[in-house]
Design an enzyme around this catalytic site. Structure first.
Site, PDB file in Angstrom:
ATOM      1  N   GLN A   1      -7.563  -7.057   0.838  1.00  0.00           N
ATOM      2  CA  GLN A   1      -8.153  -5.788   1.268  1.00  0.00           C
ATOM      3  C   GLN A   1      -9.004  -5.168   0.160  1.00  0.00           C
ATOM      4  OE1 GLN A   1      -4.345  -4.185   2.310  1.00  0.00           O
ATOM      5  NE2 GLN A   1      -4.636  -4.508   4.511  1.00  0.00           N
TER       6      GLN A   1
ATOM      7  N   CYS B   1      -2.798  -0.099   6.485  1.00  0.00           N
ATOM      8  CA  CYS B   1      -1.845   0.487   7.433  1.00  0.00           C
ATOM      9  C   CYS B   1      -0.994   1.577   6.800  1.00  0.00           C
ATOM     10  CB  CYS B   1      -0.945  -0.596   8.027  1.00  0.00           C
ATOM     11  SG  CYS B   1       0.065  -1.440   6.799  1.00  0.00           S
TER      12      CYS B   1
END
Length: 402
Positions: free
Chosen positions: A102, A49
């Site tokens: 991630q 993000c």
């Protein structure tokens, strides 16, 4: 290094969320241009993000190549960055755990697609190990540390205690789950979870003791919500100006707080024109700075661990560079051994002097190995290459000629 390890990135330190949204295609174009030059050996992208990154293993960087304003680091600096990233030191919310997952996912995906080879596999495997070590040996991730928890803290700083508020969480993926867990820690009684896949929304709502919302009933949920936190993976706006206008009565709009932590963004910026108080990842910087101050001591210890592990990684990569050479040398030696052993076995079967055959075998092997070495050393002496001669002395554990 024989191959250059390159990191190209844009993150929350240098850009706002709008710039990151508009820069994704530019970065992909740069990587594609590098690939077309035939210099890229391996690549692993990371997109979250608040960052867009590529890790590349390249043979060389074409002269005059332009990186269009992106942050670019190579070799040791690039390796330090990935270790810091995995440790939570480069995150907006220092110590957050999501980045480690991630990085793991980026490696697995690149391996599946065949773009991650032995070099970047070693780098990313090491990064995951370092991230786990930092979290085990420090308390850098103690308490609620995630973009999701920061979004909840931001909403609470505006509305005060959220226990008397109705909160709508849009998205039930990884980021949405972090938001939901942060809300659960506040022991709220009025949580609504909306997701395109109702089963996932229902599952998450059950964990929180909240209500699951069908996506086609999102407008009704918007009408009742005091706080909306959106974190989907949608490539398009979930809450457009028109949708918000139709869903929320004018008299309620000024009291509604929306926090958009998605990238690309979920909520159209023009909803502010309706009187809605809209916040994005950029607005979490204040929360992030407070978190940074609280974790300074743990961050220093994490940095010490990173620097120690970086030295080990650099050494491992240097070892990897010479593995093909060592394998070839060993292969040549093995071929020589087999030839000489086969010749000796044929002789020994018909010989009355097996010891003499073995003696001749060992002498023949030494002579053949020494032959090429002797030629190279004599040629170096002829051209006055003292550096090569000194290296040979070290290689064979002999006294230097000086």
């Amino acid at each position: 290094m024989l191959q250059v390890i390159l990191n190209i990135r844009l993150d929350h330190k240098t850009s706002d969320v709008k710039t990151m949204e508009s820069s994704h295609e530019r970065m992909e174009a740069i990587v594609a241009e590098l690939e077309s030059s035939g210099t890229v050996m391996e690549k692993v992208p990371i997109r979250t993000c608040n960052r867009i990154e590529y890790y590349l293993s390249v043979q060389e960087i074409p002269p005059g190549f332009e990186f269009d304003g992106f942050t670019v680091e190579g070799d040791e600096d690039a390796l330090r960055h990935i270790l810091r990233l995995a440790s939570g030191l480069e995150s907006m919310i220092i110590g957050e755990d999501q980045i480690l997952g991630q990085i793991k996912a980026a490696r697995v995906q690149a391996l599946r697609e065949g773009t991650c080879g032995p070099v970047l596999d070693m780098v990313f495997t090491k990064a995951v190990h370092v991230g786990q070590t930092v979290r085990r040996k420090t308390q850098i991730n103690r308490g609620s540390v995630s973009i999701g928890s920061a979004a909840v803290d931001l909403a609470e700083s505006i509305h005060g205690d959220l226990k008397c508020r109705k909160v709508l969480a849009i998205g039930a993926g990884k980021m949405g789950t972090l938001v939901a867990r942060a809300l659960a820690e506040k022991h709220l009684s009025a949580i609504m979870v909306a997701n395109r896949t109702y089963e996932r929304a229902y599952q998450l709502a059950c964990e929180l003791g909240g209500d699951a919302i069908h996506f086609d009933r999102l407008n009704r949920a918007l009408r009742d919500a005091d706080v909306v936190i959106s974190a989907t993976g949608s490539p398009h706006y979930i809450l457009t100006r028109e949708r918000v206008r139709d869903a929320i009565p004018p008299e309620r709009r000024s009291a509604v707080v929306m926090v958009d932590i998605a990238n690309p963004r979920d909520i159209e910026e023009s909803v502010r024109e309706l009187g809605i108080r809209l916040f994005t990842i950029d607005d979490l910087r204040g929360v992030a700075e407070e978190n940074r101050r609280r974790r300074e001591a743990e961050a220093r210890e994490a940095e010490r661990i990173v620097e120690g592990e970086l030295k080990l990684l650099l050494r491992s990569l240097k070892h990897m560079e010479v593995e093909p050479l060592l394998a070839e040398v060993r292969g040549n030696m093995e071929s020589l051994r087999r030839r000489e052993a086969e010749r000796a076995l044929n002789k020994i079967m018909n010989s009355s002097d097996p010891e003499g055959v073995i003696e001749a075998l060992s002498r023949s092997i030494v002579d053949k190995i020494f032959h090429d070495i002797a030629i190279s050393i004599r040629q170096a002496a002829e051209r006055g290459d003292e550096e090569f001669l000194s290296m040979c002395a070290k290689l064979f554990n002999c006294k230097d000629l000086k």
